[in-house]
Design a protein around this motif. Sequence first.
Motif, PDB file in Angstrom:
ATOM      1  N   LYS A   1       0.803  -1.232   0.000  1.00 11.66           N
ATOM      2  CA  LYS A   1       0.000   0.000   0.000  1.00 11.66           C
ATOM      3  C   LYS A   1       0.835   1.280   0.000  1.00 11.66           C
ATOM      4  O   LYS A   1       0.467   2.274  -0.629  1.00 11.66           O
ATOM      5  CB  LYS A   1      -0.948   0.000   1.192  1.00 11.66           C
ATOM      6  N   SER A   2       1.951   1.272   0.723  1.00 13.05           N
ATOM      7  CA  SER A   2       2.728   2.504   0.843  1.00 13.05           C
ATOM      8  C   SER A   2       3.519   2.838  -0.415  1.00 13.05           C
ATOM      9  O   SER A   2       4.069   3.931  -0.539  1.00 13.05           O
ATOM     10  CB  SER A   2       3.698   2.403   2.034  1.00 13.05           C
ATOM     11  N   SER A   3       3.581   1.899  -1.355  1.00 11.35           N
ATOM     12  CA  SER A   3       4.418   2.087  -2.539  1.00 11.35           C
ATOM     13  C   SER A   3       3.621   2.237  -3.829  1.00 11.35           C
ATOM     14  O   SER A   3       4.212   2.343  -4.907  1.00 11.35           O
ATOM     15  CB  SER A   3       5.394   0.915  -2.696  1.00 11.35           C
ATOM     16  N   ILE A   4       2.298   2.230  -3.729  1.00  9.07           N
ATOM     17  CA  ILE A   4       1.476   2.327  -4.939  1.00  9.07           C
ATOM     18  C   ILE A   4       0.283   3.243  -4.700  1.00  9.07           C
ATOM     19  O   ILE A   4      -0.079   3.510  -3.544  1.00  9.07           O
ATOM     20  CB  ILE A   4       0.951   0.938  -5.400  1.00  9.07           C
TER      21      ILE A   4
ATOM     22  N   ILE B   1      -1.972   2.716 -12.229  1.00  6.05           N
ATOM     23  CA  ILE B   1      -1.276   2.346 -10.989  1.00  6.05           C
ATOM     24  C   ILE B   1       0.077   3.038 -10.995  1.00  6.05           C
ATOM     25  O   ILE B   1       0.954   2.710 -11.792  1.00  6.05           O
ATOM     26  CB  ILE B   1      -1.102   0.822 -10.876  1.00  6.05           C
ATOM     27  N   ASP B   2       0.223   4.009 -10.103  1.00  4.50           N
ATOM     28  CA  ASP B   2       1.477   4.761  -9.985  1.00  4.50           C
ATOM     29  C   ASP B   2       2.350   4.055  -8.948  1.00  4.50           C
ATOM     30  O   ASP B   2       1.965   3.924  -7.782  1.00  4.50           O
ATOM     31  CB  ASP B   2       1.173   6.191  -9.553  1.00  4.50           C
ATOM     32  N   THR B   3       3.515   3.577  -9.368  1.00  2.00           N
ATOM     33  CA  THR B   3       4.397   2.830  -8.467  1.00  2.00           C
ATOM     34  C   THR B   3       5.602   3.683  -8.110  1.00  2.00           C
ATOM     35  O   THR B   3       6.196   4.314  -8.972  1.00  2.00           O
ATOM     36  CB  THR B   3       4.878   1.518  -9.125  1.00  2.00           C
ATOM     37  N   SER B   4       5.958   3.704  -6.848  1.00  2.00           N
ATOM     38  CA  SER B   4       7.093   4.508  -6.398  1.00  2.00           C
ATOM     39  C   SER B   4       8.384   3.708  -6.497  1.00  2.00           C
ATOM     40  O   SER B   4       8.382   2.493  -6.712  1.00  2.00           O
ATOM     41  CB  SER B   4       6.879   4.958  -4.949  1.00  2.00           C
ATOM     42  N   ALA B   5       9.509   4.419  -6.311  1.00  2.47           N
ATOM     43  CA  ALA B   5      10.824   3.772  -6.396  1.00  2.47           C
ATOM     44  C   ALA B   5      11.008   2.756  -5.268  1.00  2.47           C
ATOM     45  O   ALA B   5      11.838   1.848  -5.372  1.00  2.47           O
ATOM     46  CB  ALA B   5      11.926   4.829  -6.346  1.00  2.47           C
ATOM     47  N   GLU B   6      10.237   2.896  -4.189  1.00  4.98           N
ATOM     48  CA  GLU B   6      10.377   1.975  -3.047  1.00  4.98           C
ATOM     49  C   GLU B   6       9.777   0.598  -3.330  1.00  4.98           C
ATOM     50  O   GLU B   6      10.002  -0.361  -2.571  1.00  4.98           O
ATOM     51  CB  GLU B   6       9.708   2.572  -1.809  1.00  4.98           C
ATOM     52  N   LEU B   7       8.991   0.475  -4.393  1.00  3.95           N
ATOM     53  CA  LEU B   7       8.383  -0.811  -4.732  1.00  3.95           C
ATOM     54  C   LEU B   7       9.426  -1.672  -5.439  1.00  3.95           C
ATOM     55  O   LEU B   7       9.774  -1.421  -6.587  1.00  3.95           O
ATOM     56  CB  LEU B   7       7.174  -0.594  -5.652  1.00  3.95           C
ATOM     57  N   ASN B   8       9.924  -2.697  -4.740  1.00  2.81           N
ATOM     58  CA  ASN B   8      10.973  -3.508  -5.354  1.00  2.81           C
ATOM     59  C   ASN B   8      10.393  -4.489  -6.373  1.00  2.81           C
ATOM     60  O   ASN B   8       9.177  -4.643  -6.508  1.00  2.81           O
ATOM     61  CB  ASN B   8      11.801  -4.243  -4.287  1.00  2.81           C
ATOM     62  N   GLU B   9      11.285  -5.154  -7.088  1.00  2.00           N
ATOM     63  CA  GLU B   9      10.875  -6.022  -8.192  1.00  2.00           C
ATOM     64  C   GLU B   9       9.967  -7.156  -7.727  1.00  2.00           C
ATOM     65  O   GLU B   9       8.974  -7.483  -8.386  1.00  2.00           O
ATOM     66  CB  GLU B   9      12.133  -6.593  -8.864  1.00  2.00           C
TER      67      GLU B   9
ATOM     68  N   HIS C   1       7.947  -7.276  -5.118  1.00  2.00           N
ATOM     69  CA  HIS C   1       6.619  -6.787  -4.762  1.00  2.00           C
ATOM     70  C   HIS C   1       5.831  -6.376  -5.999  1.00  2.00           C
ATOM     71  O   HIS C   1       4.609  -6.531  -6.046  1.00  2.00           O
ATOM     72  CB  HIS C   1       6.732  -5.605  -3.798  1.00  2.00           C
ATOM     73  N   LEU C   2       6.529  -5.874  -7.005  1.00  2.00           N
ATOM     74  CA  LEU C   2       5.849  -5.520  -8.250  1.00  2.00           C
ATOM     75  C   LEU C   2       5.304  -6.768  -8.941  1.00  2.00           C
ATOM     76  O   LEU C   2       4.169  -6.784  -9.431  1.00  2.00           O
ATOM     77  CB  LEU C   2       6.813  -4.782  -9.184  1.00  2.00           C
TER      78      LEU C   2
END
Length: 338
Positions: free
Chosen positions: A33-36, A51-59, A61-62
Amino acid sequence: MEHVQQLLNQYGLVLTDFAPNNEMLALMPTILKSSISFANVTINQEEVVLIDTSAELNEDHLIQLIQLLKNVPLPIIFLADSFSIDTQMLLTKNQFGFISQMGFYLPSLKPVKVTKPTMQLISLSKNQQIIILALIYWKLLHDDDSNTFHIKVRQLADYLNITAMTISRALRTFVDAGWLATSGYTRNHSFSIPTGYDLNSWVNEILRLLPSPVQKTLYVPINQIEQIEEKKLASLTALSKFTLIAPTTLVSWAISNNQLTDELKQANLPEFNARLTPKNNAAVEIWKYDSQVFNQLLPKNYQLAVDPVSLFLSLRNSHSKEVTEQLNKLLENLVNQH
């Protein structure tokens, strides 16, 4: 929404509606939740879930997110600064679209061709040239990387010591000429880089339309220029302070045209004579405006000499390949501070 539109602009994609979708976000695992973020949007007249994904979302989790959404019966587009090749393949395999700085894939959408608006060549007053240069410096050195200028007319007036009314009129002229876009003509409305341009292409196009600030050059004995307090290094002398260009033996200075006195005019020497004894003489460029006006916008290391964009304009017609290369390097270094 603004950074989303900026990224879409690169590919001729038009965002017309944007509404956060907190219901879909609530269904996601806590770790994601905190990364999208989810939003219902309309791009090129088609409704999709973005879906906007932040740099904190690692591979990992994506990939988990993709697996969770692969059976959702909605058109979905992922947005990020970059996606790995493996992730791109996984997204396309599941018929998800993606948009990043490196490229995009949209299963159903076709880009709308965006034609850059033509900027008109206009005859600039002294204040108008100062104002457009100040906007360039503000965007490069103080603002974010969006297309909107986050500075008010009154704030700009305080920086430049130019009246707010004069600045408002100049902005209206720039909008009419296609140099800027705005939500309105009053000083309370925001203004921005026109659609179809990013910051770099906008700066390059503006520079193409701006004239040199130098009106003429005098050659005078050094004691004449020493009496002038508000002067700055100019021409190749200034360029040598910031690049690999070697300094010239005849030092060049810039002063504004309102500092040009009869005494200076009478002391003017033939250029050939001045260059014969460079230690005793100096070149004095008479400028349309005083580059001291940008002192509050420029870092301290730029303030010994004329401002870098004006220096570029004053030397860009040089026939020396080396000078041209170093002028481009000067601007690149300025942009890299952004």
